[in-house]
Design a protein around this motif. Structure first.
Motif, mmCIF file in Angstrom:
data_model
loop_
_atom_site.group_PDB
_atom_site.id
_atom_site.type_symbol
_atom_site.label_atom_id
_atom_site.label_comp_id
_atom_site.label_asym_id
_atom_site.label_seq_id
_atom_site.Cartn_x
_atom_site.Cartn_y
_atom_site.Cartn_z
ATOM 1 N N LYS A 59 29.676 50.378 54.132
ATOM 2 C CA LYS A 59 29.247 51.654 53.577
ATOM 3 C C LYS A 59 30.181 52.770 54.048
ATOM 4 O O LYS A 59 30.650 52.748 55.188
ATOM 5 C CB LYS A 59 27.815 51.952 54.034
ATOM 6 C CG LYS A 59 27.278 53.296 53.583
ATOM 7 C CD LYS A 59 25.823 53.440 53.965
ATOM 8 C CE LYS A 59 25.619 53.519 55.459
ATOM 9 N NZ LYS A 59 24.216 53.693 55.836
ATOM 10 N N GLY A 61 29.822 56.251 55.048
ATOM 11 C CA GLY A 61 28.807 57.238 55.375
ATOM 12 C C GLY A 61 29.354 58.656 55.362
ATOM 13 O O GLY A 61 30.518 58.900 55.691
ATOM 14 N N HIS A 65 26.237 62.513 58.729
ATOM 15 C CA HIS A 65 25.008 61.935 58.136
ATOM 16 C C HIS A 65 25.344 60.516 57.683
ATOM 17 O O HIS A 65 25.321 60.203 56.492
ATOM 18 C CB HIS A 65 24.514 62.780 56.958
ATOM 19 C CG HIS A 65 24.247 64.205 57.307
ATOM 20 N ND1 HIS A 65 23.069 64.624 57.889
ATOM 21 C CD2 HIS A 65 25.027 65.312 57.177
ATOM 22 C CE1 HIS A 65 23.131 65.939 58.089
ATOM 23 N NE2 HIS A 65 24.301 66.369 57.667
ATOM 24 N N LYS A 66 25.654 59.647 58.639
ATOM 25 C CA LYS A 66 26.207 58.330 58.328
ATOM 26 C C LYS A 66 25.269 57.440 57.522
ATOM 27 O O LYS A 66 25.718 56.505 56.853
ATOM 28 C CB LYS A 66 26.623 57.625 59.625
ATOM 29 C CG LYS A 66 27.858 58.246 60.264
ATOM 30 C CD LYS A 66 28.375 57.405 61.417
ATOM 31 C CE LYS A 66 29.668 57.989 61.972
ATOM 32 N NZ LYS A 66 30.222 57.171 63.067
ATOM 33 N N GLU A 67 23.962 57.695 57.601
ATOM 34 C CA GLU A 67 23.027 56.873 56.836
ATOM 35 C C GLU A 67 23.098 57.172 55.341
ATOM 36 O O GLU A 67 22.671 56.355 54.520
ATOM 37 C CB GLU A 67 21.595 57.090 57.347
ATOM 38 C CG GLU A 67 21.322 56.427 58.694
ATOM 39 C CD GLU A 67 21.640 54.943 58.687
ATOM 40 O OE1 GLU A 67 21.143 54.240 57.790
ATOM 41 O OE2 GLU A 67 22.389 54.491 59.568
ATOM 42 N N ALA A 136 19.382 51.396 49.455
ATOM 43 C CA ALA A 136 19.102 52.835 49.414
ATOM 44 C C ALA A 136 19.784 53.438 48.189
ATOM 45 O O ALA A 136 19.205 53.506 47.110
ATOM 46 C CB ALA A 136 19.571 53.498 50.700
ATOM 47 N N ALA A 196 14.312 56.035 53.333
ATOM 48 C CA ALA A 196 15.283 55.292 54.139
ATOM 49 C C ALA A 196 14.760 53.878 54.329
ATOM 50 O O ALA A 196 13.548 53.655 54.420
ATOM 51 C CB ALA A 196 15.494 55.959 55.497
ATOM 52 N N GLY A 198 14.905 51.897 56.890
ATOM 53 C CA GLY A 198 14.296 51.650 58.187
ATOM 54 C C GLY A 198 12.817 51.960 58.277
ATOM 55 O O GLY A 198 12.094 51.346 59.078
ATOM 56 N N GLN A 206 19.281 47.399 65.420
ATOM 57 C CA GLN A 206 20.584 47.036 64.875
ATOM 58 C C GLN A 206 20.905 45.571 65.176
ATOM 59 O O GLN A 206 20.716 45.097 66.290
ATOM 60 C CB GLN A 206 21.671 47.934 65.476
ATOM 61 C CG GLN A 206 23.033 47.765 64.818
ATOM 62 C CD GLN A 206 24.055 48.745 65.363
ATOM 63 O OE1 GLN A 206 24.292 48.786 66.561
ATOM 64 N NE2 GLN A 206 24.651 49.534 64.487
#
Length: 226
Positions: A59, A61, A65-67, A136, A196, A198, A206
């Motif tokens: 990904k 990111g 805001h890496k998510e 996502a 999200a 998670g 992780q």
């Protein structure tokens, strides 16, 4: 009301229960997206008694805001951008290139760590079940699937017989969009608002490189002895 998964192992077992038509078939290969997708994919492969390997995708990111994915890259020089995010945040091309360079180095490191000298899996004329722990924005999974929108995607030129995207959780709208890009989408939970990945797991720690390598070895041994 959707109920959370306890962890990726439980999510994989529940996902496998929806894929029983692929059990014990010599043409089926499960590909997990490292790292979080591999524990889910391991359970799918174990229950179905089919081989397991990885599909290496990273990904991109958004800095700070890496998510939030502004895109993704895959082996073979594939890059997919989430134009909505890029335009909305006005992310400059230089920033995209900088993040992509960092993630490409990580992609190369993981290829060595997970695969070593092992050859790439045979995809042509196989049924591929592509597994992640959730979807996502969809940018990561789109970097791995053949698509008319992204003609250079990793699996495109390898001509699988059938391509199935299988995940424990994804937004209903994302699943609907992916239906046009693959042969089948299988998803356990499809909330209208995902927020999200998670938050749909009680335990979302992780996954480590060591865990990925162990699971790949365990399923390889299991299928070779079955």
């Amino acid at each position: 009301m959707w109920q959370k998964f306890y962890n990726r192992t439980e999510a994989g077992r529940l996902l496998a229960a929806r894929l029983t038509e692929y059990a014990n078939r010599p043409d089926v290969l499960v590909l997990g997206l490292p790292r979080g997708g591999v524990p889910v994919a391991f359970e799918v492969a174990r229950v179905l008694d089919v081989p397991l390997d990885v599909c290496l995708v990273r990904k991109l990111g958004v800095p700070g805001h890496k998510e939030l994915a502004m895109g993704a890259i895959a082996t073979g020089g594939v890059r997919v951008l989430n134009e909505n995010v890029v335009d909305w945040l006005r992310i400059p091309q230089a920033t995209i290139e900088e993040v992509a360079a960092i993630e490409m180095r990580e992609l190369e490191r993981r290829n060595i760590a997970y695969r070593g000298n092992r050859p790439l899996p045979k995809v042509k004329n196989h049924t591929i079940i592509l597994v992640d722990d959730g979807i996502a924005t969809g940018a990561t999974i789109r970097a791995a699937i053949p698509s008319v929108s992204f003609a250079n995607a990793t699996l495109k030129q390898q001509q699988p017989r059938e391509l199935v995207v299988a995940v424990p959780v994804a937004a209903a709208s994302t699943c609907e969009e992916l239906q046009a890009e693959v042969d089948k989408v299988v998803c356990v939970m499809m909330p209208e608002d995902l927020y999200a990945i998670g938050i749909w797991y009680e335990n979302f720690e992780q996954t480590t490189d060591a865990e990925v390598c162990e699971l790949l070895t365990r399923q390889k041994l299991t299928t070779s002895n079955s």
